[in-house]
Write an enzyme that holds these catalytic residues in place. Structure first.
Site, PDB file in Angstrom:
ATOM      1  N   GLU A 209       0.823  -1.216   0.000  1.00 43.72           N
ATOM      2  CA  GLU A 209       0.000   0.000   0.000  1.00 43.72           C
ATOM      3  C   GLU A 209       0.859   1.269   0.000  1.00 43.72           C
ATOM      4  O   GLU A 209       0.556   2.252   0.680  1.00 43.72           O
ATOM      5  CB  GLU A 209      -0.967   0.004   1.186  1.00 43.72           C
ATOM      6  CG  GLU A 209      -1.982  -1.134   1.139  1.00 43.72           C
ATOM      7  CD  GLU A 209      -3.052  -1.035   2.218  1.00 43.72           C
ATOM      8  OE1 GLU A 209      -2.855  -0.253   3.173  1.00 43.72           O
ATOM      9  OE2 GLU A 209      -4.075  -1.719   2.104  1.00 43.72           O
ATOM     10  N   GLU A 280      -6.753  -7.899  -0.651  1.00 37.67           N
ATOM     11  CA  GLU A 280      -7.317  -7.769   0.695  1.00 37.67           C
ATOM     12  C   GLU A 280      -8.798  -7.430   0.592  1.00 37.67           C
ATOM     13  O   GLU A 280      -9.161  -6.285   0.317  1.00 37.67           O
ATOM     14  CB  GLU A 280      -6.601  -6.687   1.512  1.00 37.67           C
ATOM     15  CG  GLU A 280      -5.208  -7.053   1.959  1.00 37.67           C
ATOM     16  CD  GLU A 280      -4.624  -6.040   2.941  1.00 37.67           C
ATOM     17  OE1 GLU A 280      -5.408  -5.251   3.528  1.00 37.67           O
ATOM     18  OE2 GLU A 280      -3.394  -6.045   3.122  1.00 37.67           O
TER      19      GLU A 280
END
Length: 751
Positions: A209, A280
Site C-alpha cells: 500500500e 485484501e
C-alpha cells in the site's frame, strides 16, 4: 423431492480429485429446477505440486491452466504450529485454493544478521503445511507490512541506522530491505517452495500500500517503486510479483486492490496484460481499545466478491480468513490482542457462521462454472434502473454464465426479465446462473445455520491464598541510570525492549506553591504519576487522538520532592510516511500553583533521570525457568483489593481444562497490563478502556492449548492500574447452533 447424483470429477478441483454431489431441488416459487453444487474435498493428504506460473489480462495461468482463485489470509505468528493444520484444513473445506501470509521482519531478524525461524516463526513449516494440504501460497514479503503489527513489521534497530529514511529512494534503507527480501527468497528457494520448483508459492508481494504515502517523498517515491519492483523481479522466483494499491506498479509487477468493495472501487490493472486481483477483501476490520467490533455480514461480503468476479476478477483474498491473536507486544498502537475475530474462522479457529458456510457455497457456485467464466466472451447490459446483468458466453453453443445484479438496497425485491424469463432479485443481491437459466446461488439468501460462541467456566481464582503478588519499584531521580537535560523521545530510548519508560526528576519547593497541579502533555498512550513514591493518578489517549493531557492535584513536601512519571506505549505506530521520525513520550511537564506566579516548567533545560522498563521485566518475573538468584520476593496477596494497587504483579497456578475446546482467560475484573502462561505472553490487556457504549473492547484472552501443561500451569499478570485478580477465571470456548436463524436480524452480533 430431492435427487442426488454422485460422481467423481477429476481435475475440477485445482489440486486433487474433488467429489461433487449435485442436488436438484425443485423450487416452488419459480417452478424450475435449481442445481445446487456442493464440493466435498476428497482424498485427504493430496499434495499440491506447482508449475510454471504466468498471467495475462484474464487470470493467473498455472501449468497452462487459467485459474479463478479464492484465497485467505492466515498469519503464522498469530496462531501456533499446533493450530496450523486445522486452520488450513478448514480454509480448504471452505473452498479456498490459496493461503496468503505476510512475512514478519521484526520477528525473523531481531538484530542485524541474527535470524529466528523457530516455533511460531517457522515460516518454512507453515508453507509446507499449506503444500501438504493441497493448497497454494501467496507470500507477502513486504517487508513493510503494516497489518496492525508493531512498527509495521520493521525491526526497531533500523531506526538507529545512520541517515536512514524508510520506504524511499534511500540507500541505507534499500540495503537492509534488499538483504531481508533476498534472505526470505533464498530460504524459500532452498526448500523448493516456489511453484517454479514444484512448491506451493504462486505469488509474492513487494512493498505494501505504498501509494498511500508515495507523494510525501516527491520524486524519490516513484523512483523507489521502480527500484523495489526491479529488485524483486531480479530475484528470479519464477512466479509473479504483486504490489497492492499501487497503480504505478512497473511491469511485470501486477497492481492489485485492497478494500471492502473492489468490484466498485478498483480502477483496474494498469496494463491490459495483467489480471484483475483483490489482495485484501476485509472480512471485518481491526479493533482498537475503546472501540466496538466491526461487523460485516456474510451477505455483504458475498455480494462484493461476486461483483468482482462478474467484472473479470480472478483472484480474491479474504483479509483475514483467520485473524488470530497478537501475542506478546506485537500489536501496533492501541490495537487489541484479538485480531479480526469476526473473520470466517474466529480467533480460536472456530467457524463463524453463517459467514464461513455462505462463502463456501459461493465458492462452489463460482467453481462450477469457472471454465466458462475464464473462456467466455463478457458482456454487460441493463435490466432496470438499478439492475444489470453480466454474461459470459462461449462461442459455438458453448457454456453461458450470468450474474443478475440488483444494486437497489431498499426492502422490496426487484423483478427483472432475462432471456424471456422472469427473475426475482432480493435487495442488494446477485444471482448466479451457471447455465444462464437456473439460479444456483443468491448472495442475499443465507442457507447456512447460524452459530454463536458459548463459554464454560472451568476455574475461578477466587481464593486469596492461591495468589501471590510483587509490587514493582518506583524509581526516583537518583536511582536512574540515564540522565539528560531534556525530555527524551520514548521509542528511541526504550528501543522497543519494553512498553515502559520512567521519566523522573526532583525539585525543591516552598510553601508559596499552593494547590499544586501536575500538568503533563504526552504523545505516548498512557502516563502514570507518582509523587514522593505515592500514586497520584493516570491519564491516557486513544487511537484517534495522538496527544493527551493529564492534570492531577498533588501534595508536595516542603523541601525536596521526587516526581516519577511512567510513560506507556500500547504498541508502536504501524504506518505513515517518515515513520523513523515519529515522536512519542512526554512533551510538556509543569507544576501549576494556585496563583500561577510560582509555577514550575520542567520541559526544557532541566535534568531528568530515565529508566527503561519495570523491575519485574528485568527480573523476568513471568519466566517459570527463572534463575533463583534473581528471583523476586513474592508475598501474599493483600486481602483488601478495594483500593487499586498500580504496578502490581500477580501469580497463581491452575490445571488445564479437560477436553480439546479452546481456552481463554476472563480478565474482565482487571485494568491494564500483560498476561503470561508458563512464561509465554498471551498479550496485552486493557479491559478498563471502555467503549462509548460502556463495554470493554476485549475481556477474553486466548491461551493456546500448546501453551499449557496438564497441571500446574503458572499464570502471571502485570497490572498497571489495579484490578481484582480474585474474579479472574479460566474458561473454555465452544459453538452452539442457533435453531431459528430466521429470527436473527441484520444487526445481530454473534459473540
Amino acid at each position: 423431492m430431492c435427487i442426488y447424483l454422485e460422481s467423481w470429477a477429476p481435475n475440477k478441483n485445482p489440486f486433487c480429485r474433488a467429489k461433487y454431489i449435485t442436488k436438484l431441488t425443485k423450487t416452488m416459487a419459480s417452478c424450475y429446477w435449481v442445481a445446487i453444487l456442493v464440493i466435498i474435498i476428497g482424498e485427504a493428504g493430496c499434495f499440491v505440486e506447482g508449475g510454471d506460473v504466468t498471467y495475462d489480462g484474464r487470470s493467473l495461468i498455472i501449468d497452462g491452466q487459467r485459474k479463478i482463485l479464492f484465497s485467505g489470509s492466515i498469519h503464522y505468528p498469530r496462531s501456533t504450529p499446533q493450530m496450523w493444520p486445522s486452520l488450513i484444513a478448514k480454509a480448504k473445506e471452505g473452498g479456498l485454493h490459496v493461503i496468503q501470509t505476510y512475512v514478519f521482519w521484526n520477528l525473523h531478524e531481531p538484530q542485524p544478521g541474527e535470524y529466528d525461524f523457530g516455533g511460531r516463526y517457522d515460516l518454512v513449516k507453515f508453507i509446507k503445511e499449506i503444500q501438504a494440504q493441497g493448497l497454494y501460497a501467496c507470500l507477502r514479503i513486504g517487508p513493510f507490512i503494516e497489518s496492525e503489527w508493531t512498527y509495521g513489521g520493521f525491526p526497531f534497530w533500523l531506526h538507529d541506522v545512520p541517515n536512514i529514511v524508510y520506504r524511499t529512494d534511500n540507500e541505507p534503507f534499500k540495503f537492509y530491505m534488499q538483504n531481508f527480501t533476498t534472505k526470505i527468497v533464498n530460504l524459500m528457494k532452498s526448500e523448493g517452495l516456489y511453484a517454479s520448483q514444484g512448491g506451493p508459492i504462486i505469488l509474492s508481494q513487494i512493498e505494501n500500500e505504498y501509494q498511500n504515502i508515495e507523494k510525501a517523498f516527491g520524486e524519490a517515491g516513484p523512483s523507489y517503486v521502480r527500484w523495489a519492483a526491479k529488485m524483486a523481479v531480479e530475484l528470479e522466483t519464477g512466479v509473479p510479483w504483486v504490489m497492492c494499491k499501487q497503480t504505478d506498479a512497473p511491469d511485470p509487477v501486477i497492481n492489485t486492490c485492497n478494500g471492502m468493495r473492489c468490484g466498485q472501487t478498483f480502477t483496474g490493472p494498469n496494463s491490459p496484460n495483467k489480471p484483475s486481483m483483490w489482495t485484501e477483501n476485509w472480512t471485518s476490520f481491526y479493533q482498537v481499545y475503546g472501540g466496538e467490533p466491526y461487523i460485516r455480514s456474510a451477505e455483504d461480503i458475498a455480494f462484493h466478491v461476486t461483483l468482482f468476479i462478474a467484472k473479470n476478477g480472478s483472484y480474491i483474498n479474504y483479509y483475514m480468513y483467520h485473524g488470530g491473536t497478537n501475542f506478546g507486544r506485537t500489536a501496533s498502537a492501541y490495537i487489541i490482542t484479538s485480531y479480526y475475530d469476526q473473520a470466517p474462522l474466529d480467533e480460536y479457529g472456530l467457524t463463524r457462521q453463517p459467514k464461513w458456510g455462505h462463502l463456501k457455497e459461493l465458492h462452489a457456485a463460482i467453481n462450477s462454472c469457472s471454465e466458462t467464466l475464464l473462456q467466455g466472451n463478457p458482456s454487460n447490459f441493463s435490466l432496470g434502473q438499478l439492475q444489470e446483468a453480466y454474461v459470459f458466453e462461449e462461442e459455438a453453443g458453448g457454456g453461458c454464465v450470468a450474474f443478475l445484479i440488483n444494486n437497489d438496497g431498499r426492502d422490496d425485491n426487484a423483478t427483472v426479465q432475462f432471456r424471456n424469463m422472469s427473475f426475482q432479485l432480493p435487495p442488494k443481491s446477485i444471482s448466479i446462473l451457471p447455465d444462464c437459466i437456473n439460479v444456483i446461488f443468491n448472495t442475499a439468501k443465507v442457507n447456512v445455520e447460524y452459530n454463536e460462541r458459548r463459554t464454560n467456566v472451568s476455574e475461578v481464582f477466587n481464593e486469596a491464598e492461591r495468589w501471590q503478588q510483587f509490587k514493582d519499584l518506583i524509581p526516583n531521580f537518583l536511582d536512574t541510570p540515564l540522565k539528560a537535560d531534556t525530555l527524551l523521545e520514548h521509542m528511541n530510548t526504550t528501543k522497543d525492549k519494553s512498553d515502559y519508560l520512567w521519566y523522573t526528576f526532583s525539585f525543591q519547593t516552598n510553601s508559596s506553591c499552593t494547590e499544586p497541579v501536575l500538568h503533563v502533555e504526552s504523545l505516548a498512550h498512557v502516563a502514570h504519576a507518582f509523587v514522593n513514591n505515592i500514586y497520584a493518578g493516570a491519564a491516557h489517549g486513544n487511537h484517534d487522538v495522538k496527544k493527551f493531557t493529564m492534570d492531577i492535584p498533588i501534595g508536595l513536601n516542603d523541601g525536596m520532592n521526587n516526581i516519577s512519571i511512567l510513560s506507556v506505549m500500547a504498541g508502536l505506530p504501524d504506518s505513515g510516511a517518515f515513520l523513523e521520525k515519529r515522536f512519542a513520550g512526554l512533551a510538556t511537564v509543569e507544576i501549576h500553583c494556585g496563583d500561577m506566579e510560582n509555577s514550575y516548567n520542567f520541559t526544557n533545560n532541566y535534568t531528568w533521570g530515565y529508566e527503561v522498563g519495570l523491575l519485574g521485566e528485568k527480573l523476568q518475573i513471568y519466566n517459570t525457568e527463572q534463575n533463583l538468584e534473581n528471583a523476586p520476593e513474592w508475598t501474599k496477596i493483600d486481602q483488601d483489593l478495594s483500593s487499586k494497587q498500580p504496578l502490581t504483579w500477580y501469580k497463581t497456578a491452575f490445571d488445564a481444562p479437560v477436553g480439546d475446546d479452546p481456552v481463554a482467560l476472563n480478565l474482565s475484573s482487571m485494568g491494564k497490563g500483560e498476561a503470561w502462561v508458563n512464561g509465554l505472553s498471551v498479550g496485552r490487556y486493557w479491559v478498563s478502556f471502555y467503549t462509548s457504549e460502556g463495554n470493554s473492547s476485549q475481556t477474553l484472552y486466548h491461551v493456546p492449548r500448546s501453551f499449557l501443561k496438564s497441571t500446574e500451569n503458572v499464570l502471571v499478570l502485570m497490572e498497571e492500574f489495579g484490578g481484582d485478580p480474585l474474579q479472574i477465571s479460566v474458561e473454555t470456548i465452544s459453538l452452539t447452533n442457533l435453531c431459528q436463524p430466521s429470527f436473527i436480524s441484520n444487526h445481530y452480533i454473534p459473540s
